[in-house]
Design an enzyme around this catalytic site. Structure first.
Site, short mmCIF file in Angstrom:
data_model
loop_
_atom_site.label_atom_id
_atom_site.label_comp_id
_atom_site.label_asym_id
_atom_site.label_seq_id
_atom_site.Cartn_x
_atom_site.Cartn_y
_atom_site.Cartn_z
N ASN A 286 -6.55 1.40 2.72
CA ASN A 286 -7.40 2.69 3.04
C ASN A 286 -7.04 3.51 1.92
O ASN A 286 -7.75 4.49 1.55
CB ASN A 286 -7.05 3.23 4.44
N GLU B 215 0.91 -1.15 -0.03
CA GLU B 215 -0.17 -0.06 0.13
C GLU B 215 0.79 1.20 0.06
O GLU B 215 2.02 1.11 0.34
CB GLU B 215 -0.74 -0.06 1.34
N GLN C 267 1.96 -6.05 5.80
CA GLN C 267 2.17 -5.86 4.32
C GLN C 267 3.72 -6.53 4.10
O GLN C 267 3.93 -7.43 4.65
CB GLN C 267 2.38 -4.53 4.00
N ASN D 249 -12.20 -1.32 -0.40
CA ASN D 249 -11.47 -1.57 0.51
C ASN D 249 -12.11 -1.34 2.09
O ASN D 249 -12.42 -0.08 1.98
CB ASN D 249 -9.99 -0.93 0.81
N GLU D 250 -12.57 -2.09 2.75
CA GLU D 250 -13.13 -1.88 4.33
C GLU D 250 -14.21 -0.69 4.14
O GLU D 250 -14.25 0.18 4.78
CB GLU D 250 -11.94 -1.36 4.99
N TYR E 146 -6.30 -8.45 12.18
CA TYR E 146 -4.87 -8.34 12.69
C TYR E 146 -4.82 -8.58 14.27
O TYR E 146 -5.86 -8.57 14.86
CB TYR E 146 -4.34 -7.11 12.73
N GLU F 73 -5.97 -9.23 4.10
CA GLU F 73 -5.35 -8.73 5.26
C GLU F 73 -5.20 -9.57 6.40
O GLU F 73 -6.28 -9.63 7.08
CB GLU F 73 -5.69 -7.25 5.49
#
Length: 501
Positions: free
Chosen positions: A72, A27, A349, A172-173, A244, A292
């Protein structure tokens, strides 16, 4: 010494591994791009500005696909800013992370880098501040041969042949209030469906990934997945999961039980996908993209002190310790145990930002989590056996009953190899493990690799890059006699036993 048993049968299979389960993520965040994979003018970089040392380590990981450009970041991404002559590319405020984006590295550079890394591209489209029309234009730029405005623009930028990107994230999200242009489930489901429909009009071979919940703790988890799929079932191919884990409380036993939480998360989302399929009398199966996943908590306090509106700050730079590597090993085992439905996964990442690889102006090195990721990626390809693990359990604060032993077996029938991955989570006892492998006649132990350290907080640094590294276990640690495997897994250790015919 604790005792456990691994039970496998060559005729009871979970499913073939999709190589994309070993994917990763870059990202425009912190030093993932700038100073990570790209550092123009550095003696460590090639003629395109790509860090050669980073590329070497990425190739060592055998990363099959990399998600780009966010995250993001993508919800404000103007892809046109990132292509064409660099001198004409604008610098803009990047709202997701509060920095300045120079656009000196963009779409075409990433495609070039991915080819040098022997990886494919998983491209994300902006469904935050933009929408279906922009996604269609981006696809035209990337995949059309020529004769149209955007494909000819690509050619004018020096790329005669299409990039031919086949896997696309639909935003994304989008459930998160931190996300630019975030939406309700119904709003997002409609725009995702229409975006995928337009993209498949243009290129019927593309696959699309719809956004699931940003994490398991979102108040709309479950209802979000169901509503999105209810709207977009016919147009999308995968549903994403993000999660996470951290150990801010310093409770190692609970932290290592997070793999059970991940297992429950996957099973829950599979159930929701199948519920929508049943409701619609659907013929196709929605599979999962866990795009992720990682450990993330070490850098949280440091990141609160960051100055805003600077370029490529040291952001989300977790320094991983040995216990983090144990959990990463268990999470990879968990993904493999769901190989029938998890077809794509991205460790988030890849470089500098919550990453297995770190860089400085003088070199690159492997973090502790690099090793289970690399060894599982290289040797965990083939067919996942339906691995039953009879193991002692313990009570974790967050996840309830958790197994002391995580394990999975991967059989590569073409190469006649069998690989056992295992994590012993006990803090104070070695574990004696047996496995009946008489069905695999003629197989012999090739090696038993172990990752272990007396200090759970041990880390690798540029000056001490080999504090935590895998080693070959002694011959006494794993024996195969008459087709029956007897192994000892040291306390708090990650293990890989490879057998071959």
């Amino acid at each position: 010494m604790k005792k456990a048993q691994i039970i496998v049968d060559k005729y009871f299979l979970t499913g073939k591994t999709d190589k994309r389960i070993y994917g990763s993520f870059i990202e425009h965040l912190g030093r993932a791009v700038y100073e990570g994979i790209y550092q123009e003018g550095s003696p460590l970089s090639d003629e395109q500005g790509f860090r050669k040392d980073t590329l070497e380590l990425v190739r060592e990981l055998q990363v099959p696909i990399v998600r780009y450009p966010g995250g993001n970041f993508v919800s404000g991404f103007r892809w046109e800013d990132s292509v064409g002559p660099k001198a004409q590319r604008p610098s803009r405020p990047e709202l997701a992370w509060g920095v300045i984006e120079t656009n000196q590295f963009g779409l075409n550079e990433f495609v070039d880098w991915s080819r040098k890394a022997d990886s494919d591209v998983m491209m994300a489209v902006n469904l935050g501040t933009r929408g279906p029309e922009d996604a269609k234009n981006l696809l035209e730029y990337c995949n059309f041969k020529g004769g149209t405005y955007y494909s000819d623009l690509r050619k004018a930028h020096g790329y005669e042949q299409p990039h031919d990107i086949k896997l696309w994230c639909l935003g994304n999200e989008m459930d998160g209030p931190w996300q630019m242009g975030h939406k309700t489930a119904a709003e997002y489901g409609r725009v995702a469906a229409e975006t995928a429909r337009l993209m498949k009009f243009m290129d019927p071979e593309v696959e699309t990934v719809a956004c699931g919940s940003s994490n398991l703790e979102m108040p709309t988890f479950g209802s979000w997945e169901y509503t999105v799929l209810d709207e977009a079932y016919d147009q999308v191919d995968y549903l994403s999961l993000h999660q996470y884990y951290g150990n801010a409380a310093g409770d190692t036993a609970d932290f290592l039980a997070s793999s059970k939480g991940m297992d429950d998360f996957i099973s829950g989302v599979v159930s929701i996908c199948d519920a929508v399929k049943a409701k619609k009398h659907g013929k196709k199966q929605i599979n999962l993209s866990f795009d992720e996943w990682n450990v993330w908590y070490h850098s949280n306090e440091q990141d609160k002190k960051l100055e805003k509106w600077v370029q490529a700050p040291h952001q989300l730079e977790d320094v991983y310790n040995f216990e983090d590597a144990l959990l990463v090993g268990s999470m990879l085992i968990t993904l493999l145990r769901h190989a029938d439905r998890v077809k794509i996964a991205c460790m988030a990442q890849l470089v500098n930002v919550i990453a297995p690889i770190m860089t400085s102006d003088t070199g690159a090195w492997r973090q502790t989590i690099f090793y289970p990721y690399m060894l599982t990626s290289v040797f965990g390809r083939g067919t996942v056996l339906n691995t039953q693990v009879l193991t002692p359990i313990y009570e974790s604060k967050t996840y309830g009953e958790a197994p002391y032993l995580d394990s999975v077996c991967v059989w590569d029938e073409e190469k006649d190899t069998l690989t056992i991955f295992a994590v012993n989570k006990s803090m104070d006892e070695d574990m004696e493990v047996s496995c009946d492998l008489r069905q695999f006649e003629g197989y012999k132990i090739v090696e038993h690799i172990v990752l272990n350290n007396d200090n759970l907080q041990a880390v690798n640094t540029e000056t001490q890059p080999e504090n935590v590294v895998p080693v070959k276990a002694s011959a006494e640690c794993s024996k195969l006699d008459g087709g029956k495997l007897e192994a000892v897994f040291a306390k708090h250790s990650w293990n890989m036993i490879r057998l071959a015919k």
